[in-house]
Design an enzyme around this catalytic site. Structure first.
Site, mmCIF file in Angstrom:
data_model
loop_
_atom_site.group_PDB
_atom_site.id
_atom_site.type_symbol
_atom_site.label_atom_id
_atom_site.label_comp_id
_atom_site.label_asym_id
_atom_site.label_seq_id
_atom_site.Cartn_x
_atom_site.Cartn_y
_atom_site.Cartn_z
ATOM 1 N N THR A 117 0.823 -1.213 0.000
ATOM 2 C CA THR A 117 0.000 0.000 0.000
ATOM 3 C C THR A 117 0.854 1.259 0.000
ATOM 4 O O THR A 117 1.973 1.272 0.549
ATOM 5 C CB THR A 117 -0.897 0.019 1.255
ATOM 6 O OG1 THR A 117 -1.510 1.312 1.380
ATOM 7 C CG2 THR A 117 -0.099 -0.235 2.522
ATOM 8 N N TYR A 141 -1.983 0.140 10.112
ATOM 9 C CA TYR A 141 -2.239 -0.520 8.831
ATOM 10 C C TYR A 141 -0.996 -0.449 7.942
ATOM 11 O O TYR A 141 -0.509 -1.475 7.445
ATOM 12 C CB TYR A 141 -3.444 0.141 8.137
ATOM 13 C CG TYR A 141 -3.588 -0.276 6.698
ATOM 14 C CD1 TYR A 141 -3.926 -1.579 6.364
ATOM 15 C CD2 TYR A 141 -3.353 0.639 5.665
ATOM 16 C CE1 TYR A 141 -4.031 -1.967 5.036
ATOM 17 C CE2 TYR A 141 -3.465 0.262 4.342
ATOM 18 C CZ TYR A 141 -3.807 -1.039 4.031
ATOM 19 O OH TYR A 141 -3.904 -1.415 2.717
#
Ligand code: UDP
Length: 350
Positions: A117, A141
């Protein structure tokens, strides 16, 4: 030879499964159906309802099907949730990935593609951001994904394992053929929420922050069509199978759109207006994140087909209509492996 797709009943993973089936690949999906839907998995793929950290089931499937590559999507993906419950993110993303990588090594699976990501960059000092920019994730995250990238790097140095880690920017849109799309019942992502507002599923939406240092005061993101994203994975699979080197690459278009531009595009494409209210900034939002996408194009020969905001929005809107109409029509699947836990209803969410 088969490809194992973890999280293949979810949004991006199901698009990947369709792409692989179309290419004639044998596909094994491993998904515990905590966020995915069994109806999203193509019938030609085998669906194993299991946790990716269940090494007995995963390794048995790898051996049974002669899996030579894993494409790993399973995991938790909501940034604010990761801030509230970091240990759950380290379990679901980092610890579970460690088990999966170990299962691959033990089972002789030598190709591994990982969904990373842009959150690994945090708030980049300059955009477009290149892969060699500082890695300073600002949420559990982002950290949980970066830790998996590092595990892959080290495991690849020690074992017969090659990998590609693809760093996604803002994934949106839906399958142009209408076979899959974003189906979560509690979405947080802008294009999905705006598409729901435009199709009457919610009364309107909120813009989080209008005082950012951008031309219209709202945040800028690089929105990439989910089908282009899975194409990049398919090219990465071919590269690894051909013996190509490990790769860490951005997946974005290299062009940013503000929140207000996205909302305008949704209203224009839908031909419908909806109420928009302006609120304070959302915690943790970076001002602007845009990819330098040169590496994926050069190394993979990636050539996006849907690099256009209105096309992305149009497909997202069509998926909302499909979800609504198929709510009672989806057939039950029949090829779930024996011994798997009972499947939830095959109904699409409302
Ligand atoms: N956003 C918004 N309203 C919403 C959802 C998102 O204004 O209902 C904004 C959000 O603050 C961010 C941008 O849209 O600036 C993209 O957010 P999203 O959650 O889609 O993706 P992220 O970049 O956070 O992964």
């Amino acid at each position: 030879m088969a490809v194992m797709v973890t999280g293949g009943a979810g949004y991006i993973g199901s698009h990947m499964a369709w792409r692989l089936v179309e290419a004639g690949e044998q596909v094994v999906v491993v998904d515990r159906l905590s966020a995915g839907f069994d109806w999203a998995v193509p019938a030609a793929a085998e669906l194993i309802v299991a946790d990716i950290a269940d090494q007995d089931q995963v390794e048995a499937a790898m051996r049974r099907h002669g899996v030579d590559a894993v494409i790993h999507f399973a995991g938790s993906v909501i940034v604010p949730e990761s801030v509230a419950d970091p240990l759950a993110y380290y379990r679901n993303n980092t610890v579970a990935s460690r088990s999966l990588i170990e299962s691959a090594v033990r089972s002789g699976v030598s190709n591994f593609i990982f969904s990373s990501t842009a959150a690994v960059y945090g708030s980049p000092a300059a955009i477009p951001v290149r892969e060699d920019a500082p890695l300073l994730p600002e949420s559990p995250y982002g950290t949980s994904k970066l830790m998996t990238e590092l595990m892959l790097r080290d495991a690849a140095a020690a074992h017969d394992l090659r990998y590609a880690a693809l760093r996604y920017f803002n994934v949106a849109g839906a399958d142009p053929e209408g076979r899959s799309g974003q189906s979560t019942e509690s979405p947080t992502h802008l294009i999905k929420i705006a598409a729901e507002a435009a199709t009457g599923k919610r009364p309107g939406l909120s813009v989080f922050g209008t005082d950012y240092p951008t031309p219209d005061g709202t945040c800028i993101r690089d929105y990439i069509h989910v089908s282009d994203l899975v194409d990049a994975h398919y090219l990465a699979l071919q590269r690894l199978r051909a013996g190509g080197g490990n790769l860490v690459a951005n997946c974005g278009y290299g062009r940013g759109h503000s929140v207000l531009e996205v909302i305008d595009a949704v209203k224009r494409v839908a031909g419908r207006d909806f109420p928009v209210e302006f609120q304070d900034r959302r915690a943790g939002d970076a001002v602007a994140i845009v990819a330098d996408a040169g590496l994926a194009r050069r190394e993979l020969g990636w050539s996006p087909r849907y690099d256009d905001l209105e096309t992305i929005v149009g497909h997202a809107l069509r998926w909302e209509e499909i979800l609504r109409s198929r709510n009672t029509a989806a057939p039950m699947r029949r090829d779930v492996v024996a011994g798997a836990p009972p499947r939830p209803s095959a109904k699409a969410p409302t």
